[in-house]
Structure formats: structure tokens, C-alpha cells
Design an enzyme around this catalytic site. Structure first.
Site, PDB file in Angstrom:
ATOM      1  CG  ASP A   8      -2.018  -1.030   1.625  1.00 39.84           C
ATOM      2  OD1 ASP A   8      -1.775  -1.803  -0.378  1.00 39.84           O
ATOM      3  OD2 ASP A   8      -3.003  -0.942   1.906  1.00 39.84           O
ATOM      4  CG  ASP A 129     -12.509  -1.993  -1.230  1.00 40.15           C
ATOM      5  OD1 ASP A 129     -11.883  -2.573  -1.420  1.00 40.15           O
ATOM      6  OD2 ASP A 129     -12.104  -0.535  -1.338  1.00 40.15           O
TER       7      ASP A 129
END
Length: 247
Positions: A8, A129
Site C-alpha cells: 500500500d 470494499d
């Protein structure tokens, strides 16, 4: 079954967030290219990358870091975060990505995802998500009223290569994958599902090799790998052993 190590990116560095909160970022490596090469050297065969700044901005922010990753590793790389247009998709695929992950745009403009799948077959994944069972967008900053399975079904037959399903309520806090909702999604659609959010230990690796989970394409691991809670050699050996038995 693939174990995807995660990078990330925030401000050009490899970080992990807690519960998707940009203010709760732990820096694990300032050199994303070196981290990508380290994962390859450990035996991983894919890499999952998210441009966190890009997810909030709606455009690529950590492009230089992603380019460094693509240069450093021979492994296929999938990228999500801020990819919202066909031009974005074409640009990234031309730079060497194996596939792009479309999240917010999958909610806002499903037709664009379907068109992208037509133009770039096998190169488009959808990131779903969820928070409290509802789909979140704009870097998880906004909740929608859309259900996870309701969104996934919009892409049946479109050629989406995979759905990356993340339970935000578990992401980065090492409480274990939400197997119930992940497997419910995998049962509801024919698109391969990748589990994400909360993978915590070797117990999760063993769980994803159980008969009811073999329908999954794999799972993504971030913090547990960086913190040493999952031993790469042991995890990959378990997966190889399971593949051998299946064969």
C-alpha cells in the site's frame, strides 16, 4: 490458490493502515521497489499494490513508486487506487501492469467497467470494499447503499477477471478474514473472488485451503507479512502442498 503480498503506497512509501484510516499509517519500507523485489525473492508469484493517495484523489498520485515496483519485479502486478477512466487503464496497462483494479468507478459507472473488460480482456478486476455489508467508495471515505452481492452481480458475464473483496472493518487489525461474507460472495457469482482484510496468521492460510474455500482465487496479506505473523516460506509450502493434493 494465490497468496498476494500487498504494498500500500502513501506518499511514496510502503505503509499499512488500520481500518482504512490514512491517519493510522505505519511505514514498513520507504523503498517500494526493494519491497517488491523482496516479496519476489521470498517466492511469491503475484503482487497486489494500492495507491492510497490516489484512491482519495481520484487519480494516480504514487505513479513513480508504482513504476519503481514494475521495474524491480518480474512478478505480475495488480494495481488499484485512483483508476477511474479508460485512459487511466490503458496508460497503466501499457506501463506493464498485469491488471487494474476498479473500485469507486465500479459503483459510479458500471458501464465503464464493462467497456474496459471488452477493450482489455483479462486485465480488469473489480475491488469491492465493504463496511457493515455496504459498499464503500472514494478511498473508503464514503459509504453507499449498495450491497456487496448486488454490485458483484452487475458484472456477471462481463469478463471481470477477479473481485477483490475487502472487509474494511477488519483491514489492518489482524482479526482474521471475514470468511462468512467472503464465501457468501464467492457462492453468489461465477467471477473468481480474492479475500482481503484481516488475514492474521497461519490459521487463515490453513482456513483458505479448506474445501469450502478452494473456490477462491486467493487472499491478500499485508500487515501479517510485514509483522512476521505469517512466515512466507511456510505459507507458500502449505499452498503448494494443497495444490499437489488437488492435482
Amino acid at each position: 490458490m494465490i497468496l498476494f503480498p500487498a504494498i500500500d503506497l502513501k506518499d511514496g512509501q510502503c505503509v499499512r493502515l488500520k481500518l482504512g484510516d490514512m491517519e493510522q499509517a505505519t511505514v514498513y519500507n520507504p523503498d517500494p521497489g526493494a519491497q517488491a523485489k523482496a516479496f519476489e525473492d521470498q517466492g511469491f508469484e503475484w503482487l497486489h499494490v494500492v495507491d492510497l493517495n490516489g484512491a482519495f484523489a481520484g487519480e494516480t498520485v504514487n505513479g513513480a513508486a508504482v513504476d519503481a515496483i514494475l521495474e524491480a519485479t518480474r512478478n505480475p502486478v495488480q494495481l488499484g487506487g485512483g483508476i477511474r477512466t479508460l485512459d487511466h487503464i490503458e496508460n497503466w496497462l501499457s506501463r506493464g501492469l498485469a491488471r487494474v483494479i476498479l473500485g469507486t468507478v465500479a459503483v459510479r459507472d458500471p458501464a465503464l467497467v464493462i467497456e474496459a473488460c471488452r477493450k482489455f480482456p483479462g486485465k480488469v478486476a473489480v475491488g469491492i470494499d465493504a463496511k457493515g455489508g455496504k459498499v464503500a467508495v472514494e478511498g473508503w471515505a464514503e459509504a453507499s447503499e449498495l450491497g456487496v452481492i448486488e454490485l458483484a452481480k452487475k458484472f456477471e458475464g462481463a469478463g471481470v477477471s477477479a473481485i477483490i473483496y475487502t472487509d474494511i472493518d477488519r483491514d489492518g487489525i489482524l482479526t482474521g478474514i471475514n470468511w462468512a461474507s467472503t464465501l457468501e460472495l464467492a457462492d453468489a457469482v461465477s467471477i473468481p473472488v480474492i479475500a482481503s482484510g484481516g488475514l492474521a496468521s497461519m490459521d487463515d492460510i490453513r482456513r483458505m485451503l479448506e474445501p469450502d474455500a478452494v473456490k477462491l482465487e486467493g487472499a491478500i496479506s499485508g500487515r501479517a507479512l510485514y509483522d512476521g505473523r505469517i512466515d512466507p516460506a511456510e505459507a507458500l509450502a502449505l499452498i503448494r502442498s494443497a495444490k499437489g493434493k488437488a492435482a
